[in-house]
Design an enzyme around this catalytic site. Sequence first.
Site, mmCIF file in Angstrom:
data_model
loop_
_atom_site.group_PDB
_atom_site.id
_atom_site.type_symbol
_atom_site.label_atom_id
_atom_site.label_comp_id
_atom_site.label_asym_id
_atom_site.label_seq_id
_atom_site.Cartn_x
_atom_site.Cartn_y
_atom_site.Cartn_z
ATOM 1 N N GLU A 103 0.932 -1.423 -0.132
ATOM 2 C CA GLU A 103 -0.292 -0.465 0.054
ATOM 3 C C GLU A 103 0.313 1.161 -0.036
ATOM 4 O O GLU A 103 1.877 1.497 0.576
ATOM 5 C CB GLU A 103 -0.944 0.636 1.404
ATOM 6 C CG GLU A 103 -2.687 -0.596 1.253
ATOM 7 C CD GLU A 103 -3.382 0.396 0.234
ATOM 8 O OE1 GLU A 103 -2.539 0.695 -0.386
ATOM 9 O OE2 GLU A 103 -4.352 0.327 0.127
ATOM 10 N N ASP A 104 0.348 2.113 -0.762
ATOM 11 C CA ASP A 104 1.318 3.973 -0.495
ATOM 12 C C ASP A 104 1.449 4.407 0.825
ATOM 13 O O ASP A 104 1.912 4.592 1.502
ATOM 14 C CB ASP A 104 0.317 4.658 -1.223
ATOM 15 C CG ASP A 104 -0.955 4.823 -1.764
ATOM 16 O OD1 ASP A 104 -1.951 3.754 -1.175
ATOM 17 O OD2 ASP A 104 -1.760 5.429 -2.351
ATOM 18 N N ASP A 107 -4.539 4.892 5.951
ATOM 19 C CA ASP A 107 -5.088 5.972 6.828
ATOM 20 C C ASP A 107 -6.285 5.431 7.827
ATOM 21 O O ASP A 107 -6.138 5.178 9.081
ATOM 22 C CB ASP A 107 -5.756 6.940 5.544
ATOM 23 C CG ASP A 107 -6.271 8.064 5.940
ATOM 24 O OD1 ASP A 107 -6.190 8.576 6.988
ATOM 25 O OD2 ASP A 107 -7.693 8.680 5.181
ATOM 26 N N PHE A 156 -3.125 15.803 5.045
ATOM 27 C CA PHE A 156 -2.837 14.915 3.539
ATOM 28 C C PHE A 156 -1.612 14.985 2.743
ATOM 29 O O PHE A 156 -1.172 16.403 2.812
ATOM 30 C CB PHE A 156 -4.201 15.842 2.283
ATOM 31 C CG PHE A 156 -4.541 15.311 0.850
ATOM 32 C CD1 PHE A 156 -5.104 14.132 1.406
ATOM 33 C CD2 PHE A 156 -4.085 15.537 -0.165
ATOM 34 C CE1 PHE A 156 -5.261 13.125 -0.140
ATOM 35 C CE2 PHE A 156 -3.939 15.413 -0.873
ATOM 36 C CZ PHE A 156 -5.330 13.936 -1.119
ATOM 37 N N ARG A 169 0.985 12.139 -9.344
ATOM 38 C CA ARG A 169 1.528 10.809 -8.396
ATOM 39 C C ARG A 169 3.419 10.827 -8.863
ATOM 40 O O ARG A 169 3.927 9.977 -8.324
ATOM 41 C CB ARG A 169 0.849 9.759 -9.236
ATOM 42 C CG ARG A 169 -0.533 9.665 -9.123
ATOM 43 C CD ARG A 169 -0.640 8.303 -9.410
ATOM 44 N NE ARG A 169 -2.632 8.804 -9.112
ATOM 45 C CZ ARG A 169 -3.298 7.955 -7.796
ATOM 46 N NH1 ARG A 169 -2.448 7.258 -7.216
ATOM 47 N NH2 ARG A 169 -4.492 7.947 -8.187
HETATM 48 P P1 IMP Z 1 -7.934 4.672 3.717
HETATM 49 O O1 IMP Z 1 -8.844 3.730 3.652
HETATM 50 O O2 IMP Z 1 -9.152 5.673 5.358
HETATM 51 O O3 IMP Z 1 -6.953 3.418 5.282
HETATM 52 O O4 IMP Z 1 -7.404 5.344 3.089
HETATM 53 C C1 IMP Z 1 -6.932 4.088 1.889
HETATM 54 C C2 IMP Z 1 -6.538 4.918 0.438
HETATM 55 O O5 IMP Z 1 -6.602 6.133 0.751
HETATM 56 C C3 IMP Z 1 -4.754 5.045 0.377
HETATM 57 O O6 IMP Z 1 -4.759 4.128 -0.413
HETATM 58 C C4 IMP Z 1 -5.100 5.709 -0.180
HETATM 59 O O7 IMP Z 1 -5.141 5.451 -2.086
HETATM 60 C C5 IMP Z 1 -5.689 7.630 -0.222
HETATM 61 N N1 IMP Z 1 -5.473 7.922 0.946
HETATM 62 C C6 IMP Z 1 -4.867 8.599 2.582
HETATM 63 N N2 IMP Z 1 -4.530 9.031 2.929
HETATM 64 C C7 IMP Z 1 -4.173 9.701 1.419
HETATM 65 C C8 IMP Z 1 -3.290 10.900 1.591
HETATM 66 O O8 IMP Z 1 -2.805 11.426 2.929
HETATM 67 N N3 IMP Z 1 -2.807 11.641 0.389
HETATM 68 C C9 IMP Z 1 -3.168 10.491 -1.046
HETATM 69 N N4 IMP Z 1 -4.186 9.712 -1.089
HETATM 70 C C10 IMP Z 1 -4.390 9.424 0.813
HETATM 71 MG MG MG Z 2 -3.777 3.682 -2.254
#
Ligand code: IMP
Ligand code: MG
Length: 181
Positions: A103-104, A107, A156, A169
């Site tokens: 994963e990148d 969050d 963010f 990106r």
């Molecule tokens: P989660 O499901 O809330 O844990 O977030 C998952 C996805 O949200 C990540 O894989 C990212 O693609 C996107 N995401 C979360 N935080 C950021 C951020 O700070 N910048 C850009 N994309 C984000």
């Molecule tokens: Mg992602």
Amino acid sequence: MADITINGLTFEPHITRDEIDAQVQRVASEIARDCTTPNPLLLCVLNGAFIFAADLIRALNMPRAEITFIRFKSYEGTSSTGTVKEIMGLNQSIEGREIIIVEDIVDTGITSLQLRKMLLEQKPASVKMATLLFKPESLKQGTPPEYVGFSIPSKFIIGYGLDLDEAVRGLPEIYILKENN
Ligand code: IMP
Ligand code: MG
């Protein structure tokens, strides 16, 4: 590194290329150390993780490591929508395989939880997650990732694969949203 403005929002430099390289190398060494099979399957979560995954598989130094791709979407603009849409699924069997989700960023943890549940139904030998970035204060669901490049504040960020509405990106470094936007 200078500030950049995109779609009316200003970001400041947060993590340099050298810092990224060092942590990718560390995470790769940890994964290689823990692997119990010679051919782990990296599961890259598109779109954001593609750059991290490309660097990680080269740093792993495991010639039989494999990679495949899956696609989810949960973000619009700079915040999570709270629901995760699967856009492109897995097209191969993972039964008995050692899986490393790549994963990148983790969050809220919603994507990670949903993905782990979906994978476990297919009876892999194990599922672990490697994420370049982790926002520990935002985690609402599921378990923390096993491998983390950087823990960062719940703000963010963009660059090194991470987007703002699909833009930026390709930035080689990581930038964080400035306070006074
Ligand atoms: P989660 O499901 O809330 O844990 O977030 C998952 C996805 O949200 C990540 O894989 C990212 O693609 C996107 N995401 C979360 N935080 C950021 C951020 O700070 N910048 C850009 N994309 C984000
Ligand atoms: Mg992602």
